[in-house]
Design an enzyme around this catalytic site. Structure first.
Site, PDB file in Angstrom:
ATOM      1  N   ASN A 116     -33.338  28.021 -39.654  1.00  0.00           N
ATOM      2  CA  ASN A 116     -32.389  28.548 -40.570  1.00  0.00           C
ATOM      3  C   ASN A 116     -32.877  29.643 -41.510  1.00  0.00           C
ATOM      4  O   ASN A 116     -33.582  29.488 -42.305  1.00  0.00           O
ATOM      5  CB  ASN A 116     -31.971  27.413 -41.194  1.00  0.00           C
ATOM      6  CG  ASN A 116     -31.130  27.889 -42.604  1.00  0.00           C
ATOM      7  OD1 ASN A 116     -30.253  28.995 -42.760  1.00  0.00           O
ATOM      8  ND2 ASN A 116     -30.968  27.124 -43.731  1.00  0.00           N
ATOM      9  N   GLU A 146     -31.640  16.243 -44.466  1.00  0.00           N
ATOM     10  CA  GLU A 146     -32.555  17.023 -45.075  1.00  0.00           C
ATOM     11  C   GLU A 146     -32.625  16.633 -46.466  1.00  0.00           C
ATOM     12  O   GLU A 146     -31.521  16.966 -47.249  1.00  0.00           O
ATOM     13  CB  GLU A 146     -32.038  18.396 -44.898  1.00  0.00           C
ATOM     14  CG  GLU A 146     -31.844  19.165 -43.596  1.00  0.00           C
ATOM     15  CD  GLU A 146     -31.781  20.708 -43.757  1.00  0.00           C
ATOM     16  OE1 GLU A 146     -32.730  21.278 -43.163  1.00  0.00           O
ATOM     17  OE2 GLU A 146     -31.056  21.284 -44.271  1.00  0.00           O
TER      18      GLU A 146
HETATM   19  C1  PEP Z   1     -33.555  24.236 -44.467  1.00  0.00           C
HETATM   20  O1  PEP Z   1     -33.206  25.489 -44.793  1.00  0.00           O
HETATM   21  O2  PEP Z   1     -32.654  23.594 -43.862  1.00  0.00           O
HETATM   22  C2  PEP Z   1     -34.760  24.134 -44.714  1.00  0.00           C
HETATM   23  C3  PEP Z   1     -35.316  22.667 -44.243  1.00  0.00           C
HETATM   24  O3  PEP Z   1     -35.771  24.607 -45.372  1.00  0.00           O
HETATM   25  P1  PEP Z   1     -37.269  24.540 -45.649  1.00  0.00           P
HETATM   26  O4  PEP Z   1     -37.909  24.495 -44.240  1.00  0.00           O
HETATM   27  O5  PEP Z   1     -37.730  25.989 -46.154  1.00  0.00           O
HETATM   28  O6  PEP Z   1     -37.491  23.476 -46.567  1.00  0.00           O
END
Ligand code: PEP
Length: 229
Positions: free
Chosen positions: A7, A151
């Site tokens: 992402n 997440e």
């Molecule tokens: C995300 O944007 O879904 C994400 C998990 O970001 P990061 O890996 O930077 O924590």
């Protein structure tokens, strides 16, 4: 299955052609900002949008529709990322509508769920996950093109990662609510990818920061491929 999706958020991200070359045959998904979707598709990358609206067209300033993405050759969309929920008023209802419209029209979907630190601290993780996942399940059911991403909000962009045990427990809980592959997201890096991706209920990773660097992203994709094989 072990899918790794990058992402890029509101960053330009790496050069699509250079990334394509570096990835070789490795399975991957990239979700660049809208202005870079066409370049990523043209470079042969598996390309998802970072969100998508449920109506095919209309007076919805700032949004993009499924047919518009399909006209570009985009393969799928992320919906319900916690930054959309936190900063742009995305609700379980709108996330579910976005997911449903995208699936109905033939796009792949990564639908994100996850608790905040306060919710985890007050033992509300399962309640929050249940509400979020059930909204998606009620709208979409089980679907072969639907993938979920767990997440934890406190682990996104913070450098804090859920322990493999915490991730595994949440993934197993999410899967008990909806039978779908579940990606882990939250500060995944080449250094921690293996221990997270080797958990039995972790079916891949959604990667933010580390996906902006070609070497890091390719390393995570390679780790996923080695665990899969
Ligand atoms: C995300 O944007 O879904 C994400 C998990 O970001 P990061 O890996 O930077 O924590």
């Amino acid at each position: 299955m072990s899918m790794v999706a990058g992402n890029w958020k509101m960053f330009e991200g790496p050069d699509p052609q250079a990334l394509r070359t570096a990835l070789g045959d490795l399975e991957h998904v990239v979700a660049p900002p809208y202005t870079r979707l066409a370049a990523c598709v043209d470079a042969g990358l598996t390309t998802y949008a970072q969100s998508v609206h449920w109506e095919p067209e209309g007076a919805f300033t700032g949004e993009i529709s499924v047919p518009m993405l399909q006209a570009l050759g985009v393969h799928g969309a992320i919906v319900g990322h916690s930054e959309r929920r936190q900063y742009f008023g995305e609700t379980d209802t709108t996330v579910a509508r976005r997911a449903r419209a995208a699936l109905d029209a033939g796009l792949n979907v990564i639908a994100c769920v996850g608790e905040t630190w306060e919710e985890r601290e007050s033992n509300d993780t399962e309640t929050v996950l249940r509400i979020q996942v059930e909204a998606i399940r009620d709208a979409c059911g089980e679907h072969e093109r639907l993938v979920l991403a767990y997440e934890p909000v406190w682990a996104i962009g913070t450098g804090k990662t859920a322990t493999p045990q915490t991730a595994e427990a949440s993934h197993a809980f999410v899967k008990s609510l909806l039978d779908a592959p579940v990606l882990y997201g939250g500060s995944v890096k080449p250094e921690n990818a293996e221990e997270l991706l080797s958990q039995p209920s972790v079916d891949g990773a959604l990667v933010g920061g580390a996906s902006l660097d070609i070497e890091s992203f390719v390393a995570i994709c390679r780790t996923a491929a080695s665990i899969r094989s």
